[in-house]
Design a protein around this motif. Sequence first.
Motif, PDB file in Angstrom:
ATOM      1  N   GLN A  37      31.814  44.838  32.012  1.00  0.00           N
ATOM      2  CA  GLN A  37      31.907  44.085  33.131  1.00  0.00           C
ATOM      3  C   GLN A  37      33.313  43.448  33.037  1.00  0.00           C
ATOM      4  O   GLN A  37      33.547  42.816  32.184  1.00  0.00           O
ATOM      5  CB  GLN A  37      30.976  42.949  33.219  1.00  0.00           C
ATOM      6  N   LEU A  38      34.098  43.765  33.950  1.00  0.00           N
ATOM      7  CA  LEU A  38      35.293  43.281  34.272  1.00  0.00           C
ATOM      8  C   LEU A  38      35.297  42.114  35.223  1.00  0.00           C
ATOM      9  O   LEU A  38      35.496  42.576  36.382  1.00  0.00           O
ATOM     10  CB  LEU A  38      36.560  44.508  34.528  1.00  0.00           C
ATOM     11  N   ALA A  39      35.522  40.740  34.983  1.00  0.00           N
ATOM     12  CA  ALA A  39      35.303  40.005  35.911  1.00  0.00           C
ATOM     13  C   ALA A  39      36.749  39.662  36.424  1.00  0.00           C
ATOM     14  O   ALA A  39      37.687  39.636  35.387  1.00  0.00           O
ATOM     15  CB  ALA A  39      34.879  38.478  35.311  1.00  0.00           C
ATOM     16  N   VAL A  40      36.913  39.607  37.767  1.00  0.00           N
ATOM     17  CA  VAL A  40      38.270  39.165  38.315  1.00  0.00           C
ATOM     18  C   VAL A  40      38.603  37.801  38.271  1.00  0.00           C
ATOM     19  O   VAL A  40      37.855  37.110  38.900  1.00  0.00           O
ATOM     20  CB  VAL A  40      38.587  39.954  39.627  1.00  0.00           C
ATOM     21  N   GLU A  41      39.505  37.493  37.562  1.00  0.00           N
ATOM     22  CA  GLU A  41      40.264  36.064  37.612  1.00  0.00           C
ATOM     23  C   GLU A  41      40.928  35.818  38.762  1.00  0.00           C
ATOM     24  O   GLU A  41      40.922  34.693  39.337  1.00  0.00           O
ATOM     25  CB  GLU A  41      40.796  35.785  36.534  1.00  0.00           C
ATOM     26  N   GLY A  42      41.728  36.820  39.421  1.00  0.00           N
ATOM     27  CA  GLY A  42      42.648  36.408  40.428  1.00  0.00           C
ATOM     28  C   GLY A  42      43.492  37.734  40.834  1.00  0.00           C
ATOM     29  O   GLY A  42      43.726  38.514  39.900  1.00  0.00           O
ATOM     30  N   ALA A  43      43.842  37.740  41.973  1.00  0.00           N
ATOM     31  CA  ALA A  43      44.802  38.721  42.502  1.00  0.00           C
ATOM     32  C   ALA A  43      46.230  38.431  42.071  1.00  0.00           C
ATOM     33  O   ALA A  43      46.685  37.396  42.024  1.00  0.00           O
ATOM     34  CB  ALA A  43      44.792  38.895  43.779  1.00  0.00           C
ATOM     35  N   ALA A  48      45.688  41.154  48.601  1.00  0.00           N
ATOM     36  CA  ALA A  48      44.812  42.095  47.702  1.00  0.00           C
ATOM     37  C   ALA A  48      43.365  41.718  48.166  1.00  0.00           C
ATOM     38  O   ALA A  48      43.102  40.600  48.842  1.00  0.00           O
ATOM     39  CB  ALA A  48      44.848  41.621  46.172  1.00  0.00           C
ATOM     40  N   ALA A  49      42.368  42.609  48.145  1.00  0.00           N
ATOM     41  CA  ALA A  49      41.051  42.463  48.640  1.00  0.00           C
ATOM     42  C   ALA A  49      40.472  41.280  47.386  1.00  0.00           C
ATOM     43  O   ALA A  49      40.991  41.348  46.334  1.00  0.00           O
ATOM     44  CB  ALA A  49      40.243  43.678  48.479  1.00  0.00           C
ATOM     45  N   PRO A  50      39.557  40.363  48.010  1.00  0.00           N
ATOM     46  CA  PRO A  50      38.952  39.497  47.252  1.00  0.00           C
ATOM     47  C   PRO A  50      37.642  39.912  46.362  1.00  0.00           C
ATOM     48  O   PRO A  50      36.595  40.036  46.558  1.00  0.00           O
ATOM     49  CB  PRO A  50      38.105  38.530  48.326  1.00  0.00           C
ATOM     50  N   ILE A  51      38.216  40.944  45.408  1.00  0.00           N
ATOM     51  CA  ILE A  51      37.307  41.508  44.277  1.00  0.00           C
ATOM     52  C   ILE A  51      36.803  40.548  43.316  1.00  0.00           C
ATOM     53  O   ILE A  51      37.451  39.881  42.832  1.00  0.00           O
ATOM     54  CB  ILE A  51      38.017  42.847  43.675  1.00  0.00           C
ATOM     55  N   ASP A  52      35.548  40.650  43.023  1.00  0.00           N
ATOM     56  CA  ASP A  52      34.943  39.605  42.103  1.00  0.00           C
ATOM     57  C   ASP A  52      34.787  40.359  40.734  1.00  0.00           C
ATOM     58  O   ASP A  52      34.725  39.565  39.752  1.00  0.00           O
ATOM     59  CB  ASP A  52      33.552  39.163  42.528  1.00  0.00           C
ATOM     60  N   GLY A  53      34.527  41.673  40.668  1.00  0.00           N
ATOM     61  CA  GLY A  53      34.542  42.350  39.255  1.00  0.00           C
ATOM     62  C   GLY A  53      34.477  43.753  39.643  1.00  0.00           C
ATOM     63  O   GLY A  53      34.353  44.302  40.772  1.00  0.00           O
ATOM     64  N   VAL A  54      34.478  44.561  38.312  1.00  0.00           N
ATOM     65  CA  VAL A  54      34.300  45.696  38.443  1.00  0.00           C
ATOM     66  C   VAL A  54      33.553  46.225  37.146  1.00  0.00           C
ATOM     67  O   VAL A  54      33.689  45.730  36.022  1.00  0.00           O
ATOM     68  CB  VAL A  54      35.643  46.771  37.998  1.00  0.00           C
TER      69      VAL A  54
END
Length: 104
Positions: A37-43, A48-54
């Motif tokens: 799980q890759l949690a997105v901390e910020g763009a 950039a699209a508001p992605i929360d994780g990958v």
Amino acid sequence: IAMRAPRLSHDEFDAHWRDQHAPLALRHHAGLCGYEQLAVEGALTANAAPIDGVALLHFPSHDAFAQRFYDSDAGRDAVLADTRQFLDLARCEAALMSEYCVSS
């Protein structure tokens, strides 16, 4: 690409994904050989699209992916029911990829 349900903050999404969903996924994705799980901390780029994780689900072969994605119909139903609790499924995206290791 994981996009959180609108009613959740990023921190609430991340806590559910990590503490509730991960153990469930590991229990019911029978063919997995790795899960990240890759949690997105910020763009880092403007607009950039508001992605929360990958999420990265690793399978040892295409057959393991195709035939052992879930351990059972009940396992599939449990995982899908949980994803509806914290993801905005209409905005999430998935891709099937291969990994190649390149050394110098």
